[in-house]
Scaffold this active site. Structure first.
Site, PDB file in Angstrom:
ATOM      1  N   ASN A  47       0.844  -1.178   0.000  1.00  0.00           N
ATOM      2  CA  ASN A  47       0.000   0.000   0.000  1.00  0.00           C
ATOM      3  C   ASN A  47       0.884   1.234   0.000  1.00  0.00           C
ATOM      4  OD1 ASN A  47       0.577  -0.805   2.785  1.00  0.00           O
ATOM      5  ND2 ASN A  47      -0.894   0.734   3.466  1.00  0.00           N
ATOM      6  N   GLU A  49       0.343   5.194   0.657  1.00  0.00           N
ATOM      7  CA  GLU A  49      -0.570   6.242   1.088  1.00  0.00           C
ATOM      8  C   GLU A  49      -0.137   7.589   0.540  1.00  0.00           C
ATOM      9  OE1 GLU A  49      -1.986   4.214   5.275  1.00  0.00           O
ATOM     10  OE2 GLU A  49      -0.744   6.005   5.368  1.00  0.00           O
ATOM     11  N   GLU A  60      -2.997  -4.905  -2.825  1.00  0.00           N
ATOM     12  CA  GLU A  60      -3.569  -5.908  -3.720  1.00  0.00           C
ATOM     13  C   GLU A  60      -3.663  -5.376  -5.143  1.00  0.00           C
ATOM     14  OE1 GLU A  60      -5.822  -6.311   0.294  1.00  0.00           O
ATOM     15  OE2 GLU A  60      -4.832  -4.731  -0.864  1.00  0.00           O
ATOM     16  N   CYS A  89     -10.248  -4.405   0.614  1.00  0.00           N
ATOM     17  CA  CYS A  89     -11.339  -3.439   0.472  1.00  0.00           C
ATOM     18  C   CYS A  89     -12.200  -3.790  -0.747  1.00  0.00           C
ATOM     19  CB  CYS A  89     -10.785  -2.019   0.359  1.00  0.00           C
ATOM     20  SG  CYS A  89     -10.024  -1.637  -1.238  1.00  0.00           S
ATOM     21  N   CYS A  92     -10.409  -3.440  -4.176  1.00  0.00           N
ATOM     22  CA  CYS A  92      -9.488  -4.559  -4.430  1.00  0.00           C
ATOM     23  C   CYS A  92     -10.253  -5.830  -4.779  1.00  0.00           C
ATOM     24  CB  CYS A  92      -8.588  -4.797  -3.216  1.00  0.00           C
ATOM     25  SG  CYS A  92      -7.367  -3.488  -3.000  1.00  0.00           S
TER      26      CYS A  92
END
Length: 136
Positions: A47, A49, A60, A89, A92
């Site tokens: 990830n 951010e 993902e 999420c 994803c």
């Protein structure tokens, strides 16, 4: 979809390891993902951010997009490592279902323990897909 135990352990180890490279200065919630393609190649993602939260990308999707960039579009499994074994999420789930509705999804906690094994289809039943774009 079943995969060999050795291969499963390899993607789990990679997801745990790559997780350390996540860029998560705001949430501190590091996520690592290792995606196994049908051809046996593995693509990793983390990830990333951003201060503008909507610009953040999940691990993902990062892994899937890297695989697609390299010409891979059929996936067997993805291992996702988080602090608490959190589930992918919705975005994803949609992306994973687009490329591999029956791919194995392995969710891991910070200790590398498997929290849940399921499929992308089970995570997103009745997903919107190519069939929904057909006219007629």
């Amino acid at each position: 979809m079943a995969i060999q135990a050795e291969t499963k352990q390899r993607i789990i180890a990679r997801a745990m390891s790559i997780r350390e490279k996540a860029y998560a200065p705001y949430s501190k919630y590091r996520v690592g993902a290792s995606l196994l393609t049908e051809s046996g190649d593995i693509f990793d993602g983390v990830n990333v951010e951003n201060a503008v939260y909507s610009m953040t990308v999940c691990a993902e999707r990062n892994a899937v997009f890297q695989a697609v960039t390299h010409g891979q579009k059929t996936f067997q499994a993805i291992a996702v490592a988080t602090d608490n074994g959190g589930s992918p999420c919705g975005a994803c789930r949609q992306v994973m279902t687009e490329f591999g509705p029956d791919m194995l999804v392995i969710m891991l906690d910070a200790k590398g323990e498997i929290v849940l094994e399921t499929t992308a289809r089970e995570l997103l039943p009745d997903a919107f897909g190519p069939k929904d774009l057909e006219t007629g």
